[in-house]
Design an enzyme around this catalytic site. Structure first.
Site, PDB file in Angstrom:
ATOM      1  N   ASP A 177       1.111  -1.629   0.020  1.00  0.00           N
ATOM      2  CA  ASP A 177      -0.040   0.296   0.187  1.00  0.00           C
ATOM      3  C   ASP A 177       0.716   0.973  -0.205  1.00  0.00           C
ATOM      4  OD1 ASP A 177      -1.874  -1.454   0.115  1.00  0.00           O
ATOM      5  OD2 ASP A 177      -2.174  -1.252   2.614  1.00  0.00           O
TER       6      ASP A 177
HETATM    7  N1  URA Z   1      -1.486  -5.598   4.293  1.00  0.00           N
HETATM    8  C1  URA Z   1      -1.288  -4.642   4.281  1.00  0.00           C
HETATM    9  O1  URA Z   1      -3.028  -4.440   4.689  1.00  0.00           O
HETATM   10  N2  URA Z   1      -0.722  -3.639   3.186  1.00  0.00           N
HETATM   11  C2  URA Z   1       0.820  -3.960   2.784  1.00  0.00           C
HETATM   12  O2  URA Z   1       0.506  -2.583   1.516  1.00  0.00           O
HETATM   13  C3  URA Z   1       0.548  -5.444   2.843  1.00  0.00           C
HETATM   14  C4  URA Z   1      -0.023  -6.235   3.434  1.00  0.00           C
END
Ligand code: URA
Length: 231
Positions: A104
């Protein structure tokens, strides 16, 4: 063997049209001779541009330390992306360099980038169960009861049919934990904690399979051999 202009364009040097100018300008040699035919079929090893061998003609695999604030998408409207950390030429390659799975925008840490799509498929396939390790700080105190719950393989996330695969949780502090996942669902770590009323405040991926971020500062990257992860 591939057309000379196609090599130059695919490796991000210039467009195929511009390749003709590069060749006319004498910047390109094949087997040590100045090239004169942009359509000549050549082997990558034989080509030099401005005296230098071609830039990674066999492909790229990069281990990147992603800072918070960059997305893994190529969509310009989603904001600045992780590819902007790379040399300009690599951003012009075809096939394009893409991420192996995604982190993310608000997650930092280890992300692999490659132009080898079979590698992306292998490394993200649930079949291979590549362990990914995250460190999370959360908004509420974490109960040790979460450890067996995460490990049980029964945790069902909102809107999903199949429960999460067993995950390993280690409590590092009242609001801090390490979690190892073998799958990569959308916002998975955030949603797993949120199922128990804890909002993820910071999230960092420290490991992807056998790889870690040692020696790679935030915003930096290092090259890996294409066979660095033996899957
Ligand atoms: N899980 C998440 O919630 N975000 C990420 O970036 C990776 C795994």
């Amino acid at each position: 063997m591939r057309r000379l202009d196609q090599f130059l364009a695919n490796l991000g040097y210039c467009s195929r049209r511009e390749a003709r100018d590069w060749i006319e300008d004498g910047r390109v040699t094949v087997h040590g001779e100045v090239a004169d035919d942009s359509g000549a079929k050549v082997k990558a090893e034989a080509v030099r541009v401005d005296g230098e061998p071609l830039d990674h003609p066999d492909g790229l695999l990069l281990l990147v330390h992603k800072p918070v604030g960059l997305v893994c998408s190529h969509e310009a409207r989603e904001g600045p992306n992780v590819y902007s950390l790379l040399p300009a030429r690599w951003q012009q390659r075809h096939p394009a360099i893409t991420s192996v799975g995604r982190l993310d925008k608000d997650t930092s840490g280890l992300i692999l980038l490659t132009d080898q799509s079979p590698l992306v498929h292998r490394l993200t396939s649930p079949k291979h169960k590549v362990p990914k390790t995250y460190r999370a700080t959360v908004s509420a105190e974490l109960s040790p009861d979460l450890i067996p719950l995460f490990a049980s393989g029964t945790l069902l996330l909102a809107g999903e049919k199949d429960p999460c695969a067993p995950a390993t949780l280690r409590l590092l502090g009242p609001r801090e934990a390490e979690i190892v996942l073998t799958e990569g669902r959308y916002h998975q770590v955030r949603r797993m904690f949120s199922a128990f009323g804890a909002e993820v405040m910071t999230l960092h991926r420290s490991h992807f399979g056998p790889l870690d971020l040692e020696g790679v500062a935030s915003g930096q990257w290092r090259e890996l051999r294409l066979d660095a992860i033996g899957i």
